[in-house]
Write a protein that holds these residues in place. Structure first.
Motif, short mmCIF file in Angstrom:
data_model
loop_
_atom_site.label_atom_id
_atom_site.label_comp_id
_atom_site.label_asym_id
_atom_site.label_seq_id
_atom_site.Cartn_x
_atom_site.Cartn_y
_atom_site.Cartn_z
N LEU A 81 0.82 -1.23 -0.01
CA LEU A 81 0.15 -0.04 -0.04
C LEU A 81 0.91 1.30 -0.09
O LEU A 81 1.62 1.45 0.85
N PRO A 82 0.57 2.25 -0.86
CA PRO A 82 1.49 3.53 -1.03
C PRO A 82 1.10 4.36 0.28
O PRO A 82 0.21 4.11 0.87
N VAL A 83 2.11 5.12 0.64
CA VAL A 83 1.79 6.01 1.80
C VAL A 83 0.59 6.80 1.43
O VAL A 83 0.13 7.28 2.68
N TYR A 84 0.17 7.17 0.49
CA TYR A 84 -1.03 7.99 0.33
C TYR A 84 -2.32 6.94 0.30
O TYR A 84 -3.17 7.55 0.03
N TYR A 85 -2.12 5.64 0.36
CA TYR A 85 -3.34 4.99 0.35
C TYR A 85 -4.09 5.20 1.45
O TYR A 85 -3.84 5.47 2.86
N LEU A 86 -5.66 5.35 1.28
CA LEU A 86 -6.71 5.55 2.29
C LEU A 86 -7.10 4.31 2.92
O LEU A 86 -7.70 3.57 2.38
N LEU A 87 -6.68 4.34 4.33
CA LEU A 87 -7.08 3.34 5.13
C LEU A 87 -8.37 2.88 5.12
O LEU A 87 -9.16 3.98 5.20
N ARG A 88 -8.62 1.73 5.42
CA ARG A 88 -10.23 1.26 5.43
C ARG A 88 -10.31 0.70 6.63
O ARG A 88 -9.53 0.00 7.15
N ASP A 89 -11.64 0.60 7.02
CA ASP A 89 -12.05 -0.12 8.50
C ASP A 89 -11.61 -1.62 8.30
O ASP A 89 -11.79 -2.34 7.55
N ARG A 90 -11.02 -1.96 9.42
CA ARG A 90 -10.53 -3.08 9.89
C ARG A 90 -9.18 -3.46 9.19
O ARG A 90 -8.88 -5.00 8.71
N ASP A 91 -8.60 -2.80 8.48
CA ASP A 91 -7.19 -2.92 7.66
C ASP A 91 -6.29 -3.39 8.85
O ASP A 91 -6.23 -2.75 9.80
N ILE A 92 -5.41 -4.45 8.42
CA ILE A 92 -4.32 -4.73 9.20
C ILE A 92 -3.11 -4.61 8.12
O ILE A 92 -3.02 -5.06 7.32
N VAL A 93 -2.32 -3.76 8.89
CA VAL A 93 -1.00 -3.14 8.09
C VAL A 93 0.28 -3.06 8.86
O VAL A 93 0.31 -3.12 10.20
N SER A 94 1.19 -3.57 8.11
CA SER A 94 2.69 -3.55 8.68
C SER A 94 3.36 -2.58 7.78
O SER A 94 3.39 -2.36 6.63
N LEU A 95 4.09 -1.27 8.69
CA LEU A 95 4.70 -0.37 8.23
C LEU A 95 6.24 -0.63 7.67
O LEU A 95 6.55 -1.41 8.72
N VAL A 96 6.65 -0.32 6.35
CA VAL A 96 7.71 -0.62 6.22
C VAL A 96 8.73 0.50 6.03
O VAL A 96 8.16 1.68 5.36
N VAL A 97 9.63 1.01 7.01
CA VAL A 97 10.21 2.35 6.95
C VAL A 97 11.73 2.08 6.50
O VAL A 97 12.29 0.93 6.59
N ALA A 98 12.15 3.28 6.00
CA ALA A 98 13.40 3.50 5.63
C ALA A 98 14.44 3.31 6.72
O ALA A 98 15.53 2.63 6.42
N ASN A 99 14.30 4.12 7.89
CA ASN A 99 15.54 3.97 8.96
C ASN A 99 14.92 2.94 9.62
O ASN A 99 13.99 2.22 9.66
N THR A 100 15.84 2.61 10.45
CA THR A 100 15.87 1.27 11.66
C THR A 100 15.59 1.89 12.88
O THR A 100 15.86 1.17 13.87
N ALA A 101 15.18 3.20 12.93
CA ALA A 101 15.06 3.61 14.17
C ALA A 101 14.06 3.00 15.15
O ALA A 101 14.22 3.23 16.54
N PHE A 102 13.04 2.30 14.64
CA PHE A 102 12.33 1.66 15.42
C PHE A 102 12.01 0.12 15.17
O PHE A 102 12.20 -0.19 13.97
#
Ligand SMILES: Nc1nc2c(ncn2[C@@H]2O[C@H](COP(=O)(O)OP(=O)(O)O)[C@@H](O)[C@H]2O)c(=O)[nH]1
Ligand SMILES: [Mg+2]
Length: 404
Positions: free
Chosen positions: A383-404
């Motif tokens: 899902l691109p960053v501008y994807y509009l989230l929908r009810d009951r979505d289960i998402v895993s964020l993929v980030v550039a930095n490894t700060a978290f």
């Protein structure tokens, strides 16, 4: 941050009973420190079917609970003392109560459908009161409160507009403390047909119309028609209320019954899930005849006729329908549906409809640098960053930095 809801209405409509029943699960009650007759703050719940069943996994909820397949999401409820006529001008500690009420996202407005209070909120004979004019009285106080803050700052607003500040911005400034945003004011100006009129030319009736629209737009509200079990012909009363208040969402309710059911559940006498359409008696032997009668009455006259006691329906419709919240489950391990510590479906975040993956990233980690995309766990797609989230979505964020 939990969403906040104020419970408003005249005295003796059942606000405190609603609050007590709705907050019983958690029992966390604290008081605002700044008034003598204080608004009381507690934790209530919105409920939504949990996704753990769809994936056939056991979950380990952290920021919410999971009870019999229902995710129970904490929200903040505020019980206010009854508003009286003239509250907007300060009558009956109106200033304190109204300013506390405004620092919330939405209202639950309780009226006495049985007509057993008079117009000052004193207990009266059933059927003698008028819940429709009670509703209108309170709405008038609210509109006047917004009007007071517009008209009371007329010179300042005018000066700002004439120095080149946009009209919607200048009008919003004195209303910030009432959680009014420029988006609300712009919509209100449009709906009141005042978008093209200069503020200096606003007549009092224009300002009042604007105030009334700002009230409706900035504080979504459901109306709870309470004490419905006292009414001999509830259908007729509900029809009358709805006909007279066509723009309002009205829910029949018996807050007293919900309080009784939750108490009985807490004591282990019955099995009852908040908001459910029925309950099961577990310990008949421990109940007195009077208690059994009370439960039978609730089963027949409240649940039987109105399906629920109305409390959970009121909170859920406010959160999911009128505040347009979607339920999002962020996870860090899309295969296991878990966080870093291996807890399955730990958190659920309420995000307003229209929120994107990027908004979610900000909500979870305010210090997040670059979120690249999110993985949709249900469908296994990016899902691109501008994807509009929908009810009951289960998402895993993929980030550039490894700060978290
Ligand atoms: N019959 C009936 N009485 C109720 C209900 N809810 C509240 N009451 C009664 O109405 C009175 C006022 O209730 P309260 O919650 O203190 O009202 P508030 O002043 O709006 O906070 C109390 O005597 C309650 O027991 C209800 O659903 N049915
Ligand atoms: Mg009260």
């Amino acid at each position: 941050m939990a969403l906040k809801i104020s419970i408003i209405g005249k005295t003796n409509t059942g606000k405190t009973t609603f609050f007590n029943a709705a907050t019983m699960e958690t029992g966390e009650i604290s008081t605002y420190p700044f008034t003598t007759k204080q608004p009381v703050v507690g934790t209530g719940n919105a409920t939504t079917p949990c996704v753990h069943m769809e994936f056939n996994v056991m979950d380990n909820p952290v920021n919410s609970k999971c009870i019999d397949g229902w995710r129970v999401i904490p929200i903040e409820l505020i019980d206010l003392p009854g508003l009286i006529k003239g509250a907007w001008s300060g009558r009956g500690l109106g200033n304190q109560f109204l300013s506390a009420a405004m620092k919330t996202d939405a209202f639950i407005h309780i009226i006495d459908a049985s007509g057993s209070i008079d117009d000052e909120g004193r207990i009266a004979e059933i059927g003698t009161g008028n819940p429709i004019s009670d509703y209108k009285d309170i709405e008038e106080e609210l509109t006047m409160w917004y009007l007071k803050h517009i008209e009371g700052n007329r010179e300042e607003i005018s000066k700002r507009i004439n120095s080149g500040i946009e009209q919607k911005v200048a009008i919003t400034e004195p209303l910030h403390a009432m959680w009014v945003s420029e988006r609300h004011v712009l919509k209100a100006l449009k709906e009141a047909n005042l978008e093209d009129k200069h503020f200096d030319n606003f007549l009092m009736e224009d300002s009042k119309k604007l105030a009334s629209h700002i009230r409706k737009i900035s504080k979504p509200t459901v109306v709870v028609a309470n004490k419905i079990e006292l009414v001999s012909d509830p259908e007729k009363i509900m029809k009358r209320i709805q006909e007279n208040l066509p723009d309002v969402f009205v829910i029949p309710s018996s807050t007293d019954s919900e309080f009784t059911l939750r108490k009985a559940e807490q004591k282990g006498y019955i099995k009852y899930i908040m908001g459910a359409e029925n309950f099961e008696v577990l310990r008949k032997d421990q109940l007195t005849e009077k208690q059994m009668k009370a439960l039978d009455f609730i089963r027949k006259r409240v649940l039987g006729e109105h399906f629920t006691t109305g409390i959970q329906r009121a909170v859920n419709s406010l959160i999911f329908k009128f505040l347009e919240m979607n339920v999002i489950y962020p996870v860090s391990n899309p295969e296991k549906l878990s966080d870093r510590k291996g807890r399955v479906l730990p958190d659920l975040i309420l995000m307003r409809n229209g929120s994107t993956v990027e908004d979610l990233a900000k909500e979870i980690h305010s210090n997040i640098k670059g979120v690249l995309y999110a993985k949709d766990v249900r469908y296994g797609v990016r899902l691109p960053v501008y994807y509009l989230l929908r009810d009951r979505d289960i998402v895993s964020l993929v980030v550039a930095n490894t700060a978290f």
